[in-house]
Every structure is written in C-alpha cells, then in structure tokens.
Write a protein that holds these residues in place. Structure first.
Motif, PDB file in Angstrom:
ATOM      1  N   VAL A 222       0.862  -1.180   0.000  1.00 52.94           N
ATOM      2  CA  VAL A 222       0.000   0.000   0.000  1.00 52.94           C
ATOM      3  C   VAL A 222       0.899   1.232   0.000  1.00 52.94           C
ATOM      4  O   VAL A 222       1.656   1.459   0.955  1.00 52.94           O
ATOM      5  N   MET A 223       0.822   2.016  -1.066  1.00 56.31           N
ATOM      6  CA  MET A 223       1.752   3.116  -1.251  1.00 56.31           C
ATOM      7  C   MET A 223       1.145   4.451  -0.792  1.00 56.31           C
ATOM      8  O   MET A 223      -0.073   4.631  -0.775  1.00 56.31           O
ATOM      9  N   ALA A 224       2.031   5.400  -0.448  1.00 53.48           N
ATOM     10  CA  ALA A 224       1.582   6.694   0.053  1.00 53.48           C
ATOM     11  C   ALA A 224       1.336   7.701  -1.056  1.00 53.48           C
ATOM     12  O   ALA A 224       0.579   8.658  -0.873  1.00 53.48           O
ATOM     13  N   GLY A 255       0.714  10.859 -10.134  1.00 50.43           N
ATOM     14  CA  GLY A 255       1.175  12.242 -10.072  1.00 50.43           C
ATOM     15  C   GLY A 255       1.318  12.765  -8.656  1.00 50.43           C
ATOM     16  O   GLY A 255       2.014  13.755  -8.425  1.00 50.43           O
ATOM     17  N   ALA A 256       0.659  12.099  -7.683  1.00 52.58           N
ATOM     18  CA  ALA A 256       0.715  12.556  -6.289  1.00 52.58           C
ATOM     19  C   ALA A 256       2.020  12.093  -5.636  1.00 52.58           C
ATOM     20  O   ALA A 256       2.364  10.918  -5.675  1.00 52.58           O
ATOM     21  N   GLU A 257       2.752  13.039  -5.054  1.00 57.36           N
ATOM     22  CA  GLU A 257       4.013  12.718  -4.394  1.00 57.36           C
ATOM     23  C   GLU A 257       3.758  12.080  -3.023  1.00 57.36           C
ATOM     24  O   GLU A 257       2.780  12.411  -2.350  1.00 57.36           O
ATOM     25  N   ARG A 262       0.770  12.058   3.745  1.00 56.66           N
ATOM     26  CA  ARG A 262       0.188  10.926   3.021  1.00 56.66           C
ATOM     27  C   ARG A 262       0.699   9.590   3.545  1.00 56.66           C
ATOM     28  O   ARG A 262      -0.030   8.597   3.522  1.00 56.66           O
ATOM     29  N   PHE A 263       1.934   9.560   4.025  1.00 54.99           N
ATOM     30  CA  PHE A 263       2.423   8.339   4.664  1.00 54.99           C
ATOM     31  C   PHE A 263       1.603   8.035   5.915  1.00 54.99           C
ATOM     32  O   PHE A 263       1.193   6.889   6.149  1.00 54.99           O
ATOM     33  N   LEU A 264       1.364   9.053   6.724  1.00 49.33           N
ATOM     34  CA  LEU A 264       0.598   8.854   7.955  1.00 49.33           C
ATOM     35  C   LEU A 264      -0.823   8.408   7.647  1.00 49.33           C
ATOM     36  O   LEU A 264      -1.385   7.540   8.321  1.00 49.33           O
TER      37      LEU A 264
END
Length: 409
Positions: A222-224, A255-257, A262-264
């Motif tokens: 699952v990526m951030a 496109g979203a870094e 986003r990790f949290l």
C-alpha cells in the motif's frame, strides 16, 4: 438524477475516461464511477468532510453540487431532503467556514484535465481504479467510514482476492534479528493462505513482501503516493515483482508525491486491510506504531515482537506490550491465537520429513505443481518423485487437483 452535463464534461469524454481504468462487474453507473475518480483526484487522504458529503448525496451529486458552488444555506435544506441528520455536519464546526475552507483546498484540483491525466497515466502502467461497489473492493475498508478512500488505484491482478490477511510493519532500519523474525512469522502465515500487507518501505516492510513472494504467497504493498511515484525508488525491482505477482495499491492518483502527511494517512489503510497488525522492530515514534494505534481504533488485534532490552529500535514494540495494547508474538502460532484460529502445526513448518518429501513440498509451494515440474525443479527421478508424493499424501500434506498436486490447507 445527475446528468453528464452537470459534471462539465461530454458523454463521450466521460465514457472514454471510464473505459480506460474500469475493471470487472460493478453496480455503479458510469457517472458515479467517473465522479469517484474525480473525488480521488480532488481530495487529500482521509478527508472526512468530503466523505460526509459523498455518503449523504452520493459521489455524482456531491460533485455536481460543488461544481455548481452550491451555497452553504442551500445545503441545509438539501441535507434534510436527503434524510440526513444535520447535526452530523456540526461535528466539523461552523458549516459555512468548513465549506469555504474545503473549497479552498479543493479548487486547484477541480480540473477535468487533472482527472484525465491521472487516468491516462495509470492506464499506461496497466493499472485500474475500483470503488466500493466493485466486486474486488476490500470490505475491510468500510470500517473507516467517512475516512475511507474514494477509490483505489491499483497495479497487479485486478481480481486478486485479499481474503484473510495480516499487516506486517516495522523499522526501515531493520537488523538481522528483525529480518529473521519477519521471515519466521510471515512464512507460515503465507503458507496458511494469508495475504501479507505492508508498505513497501526498506527494512521490515520489504522483508515481509520478499518472504511472501519467495513462498509464492499473496502480498499487497500500500503506497503513500501515486503509483507512478513509487517510493523508495531503491525497491523498484521489488515493486515490479509485487505488481506481477500481487498488488500495488494507493488511494492517491498518479502524479501525487508521497509526502509525510500521506504516509501517515496511508497507515490507516494498512491497519484496516489486515485482520491483525504485527509489529517487528519499531521505535516509539515510528510510523509502524502509528499504524498499530490506527488498528487499535479500528478494533484490530495487535501483536508485537520483542527485541533485545537495550535496542531502541524495539522500544515501540515493548511499550505496546507493556501498555497492553499488543500481545507478545514469538511465532506464527501466536498470531493464529491472536486471530482466534487453531494454532496446529502448519504444513510449511513440518519437521521430520524425509529428503524426498521435503524437495517435493518445496516445488509444490503455494501454487501447486504437476508431476513433470516436480521432477524437473526438484532434481528427482520419476521413482523418487513418486515416493515423495506418496509420503506427503499419506501424511495429508498434499492433495491431487485437476492440474497436479497442491498443499492441503
């Protein structure tokens, strides 16, 4: 009833966008599906205000209302018409202010060009997009309620059945001990048919994925960020293998870094997807502990592997155990007990097998094998393969199927 014209897009363009990333059967019509894609592009992860609007009006109507810049006062009567409790919206504070702030956040992303770009990028990667109406939607995410993602972008086998799953997380700076412990726990669980979920990071995450892949098991990263921004880049080879044999998932569009926020937020998805969360080597302020705390909020059982008493990299595990938020985990049977399952010895961990039986079982793995493959990959004569198969069959470790032999679960 929302019409295509209400979404500021032509019918042909809307259909073309949906066709590029839609997979499988869904009861959701094309307008709703497109609207879910749009909200995924517009919102940051865990946007509960957007989630409330969408749960009340549906993705398509919520999008059309915002494209029309519906007045805050008008929303009051619309909530009443929808049969929603207006008091539910008061938890966000003064509605007019909350709506204005949300629009300020959303406005730069209210662009059909951004939606089309995200879709074109994921399609070029061979990916897809699913919503909660899809037959492939992980129902465990419904526990997140208004904090659930608007949809999931994915690369890999779209009809991948997550089924029973555990989430395994831990330190990016893992030790040999931590990696060994991860393999010892993940191997038997993967052999038992559990999907292994993690975040694709260096250290424990990567070890959990690799150990599962080595056994032919099911693993999900699952990526951030967007799936065209896979992080860390040093795990590119691992991500490619996961994409070909498992699943890469993200709620963020291409496109979203992968930012810290986003990790949290990604951690809540890892927590929700697993039936239990297992920590291996986590310091007290780590993302792994954040994932465990999310799991506690969701009612997921938590397990933690103890480390050396002088190892700060295991402080988070020790604190969770000491605070009775996590059960102490030393073997796969402990995880099964955590899940309330029978902890009888697993086929993958059988001791006392002869050399021929062991070699045959290694080839059969989790995916099964026919007689010729058992012979060639096991380096066995026909007679040796037959003896190994017969022995495993008598012990009940394997059974015949239409394509050859497979493990008995």
């Amino acid at each position: 009833m929302v019409k295509v014209a209400d979404l500021s897009i032509s019918s042909s363009d809307l259909s073309a966008i949906c066709a590029k990333v839609r997979f499988g059967n869904s009861s959701e019509d094309e307008i709703d599906y497109f609207s879910s894609i749009a909200w995924s592009v517009i919102c940051e992860p865990g946007d509960a205000f957007a989630g409330q609007l969408i749960s009340t009006f549906g993705a398509a109507r919520a999008l059309s209302l915002e494209l029309a810049r519906t007045a805050a006062a008008r929303y009051v009567s619309l909530f009443a018409q929808a049969g929603s409790d207006w008091a539910e919206m008061q938890k966000f504070g003064r509605f007019e202010r909350t709506l204005a702030d949300a629009r300020e956040r959303w406005s730069p992303r209210f662009s059909m060009a951004k939606v089309a770009s995200a879709v074109n990028t994921i399609a070029a990667l061979g990916g897809w997009f699913v919503t909660e109406t899809s037959e492939f939607w992980p129902n465990a995410l419904l526990d997140l309620e208004n904090h659930a993602p608007r949809g999931l972008w994915g690369i890999g086998t779209p009809n991948f059945d997550i089924g029973r799953a555990i989430s395994v997380v831990g330190s990016r700076v893992s030790t040999a001990y931590g990696e060994y412990a991860t393999g010892e726990l993940v191997g038997p669980m993967a052999s038992r048919g559990f999907s292994i979920i993690s975040g694709g990071a260096y250290g424990i995450d990567a070890q959990a994925h690799r150990a599962t892949l080595a056994l032919g098991g099911k693993t999900i990263a699952v990526m951030a960020g967007g799936l065209d921004r896979l992080y860390p880049s040093g795990n590119r080879e691992l991500f490619n293998e996961i994409a070909s044999k498992g699943l890469l998932l993200s709620e963020m569009p291409p496109g979203a870094e992968p930012t810290k926020w986003r990790f949290l937020q990604r951690n809540r998805l890892i927590a929700a997807l697993g039936q239990a969360i297992i920590l291996v080597e986590a310091n007290a302020r780590s993302g792994a502990v954040s994932t465990a705390n999310r799991g506690v909020d969701l009612g997921r059982p938590i397990g933690a592997v103890p480390g050396p008493i002088n190892a700060p990299g295991s402080d988070g595990c020790h604190q969770l155990i000491r605070g009775q938020k996590a059960e102490l985990i030393t073997c796969a049977d402990d995880i099964l007990e955590l899940l309330g399952e029978n902890s009888t010895t697993m086929p993958a961990e059988v001791s006392g097998l002869g050399a021929l039986e062991t070699r045959v079982l290694d080839v059969i793995g989790l995916t099964g094998a026919d007689f010729n493959r058992i012979r060639s990959e096991g380096g066995l004569t026909a007679a040796e393969a037959e003896i190994g198969i017969a022995g495993l069959s008598l012990l009940g470790y394997i059974e015949r199927d239409s394509s050859g032999w497979r493990r008995s679960l």
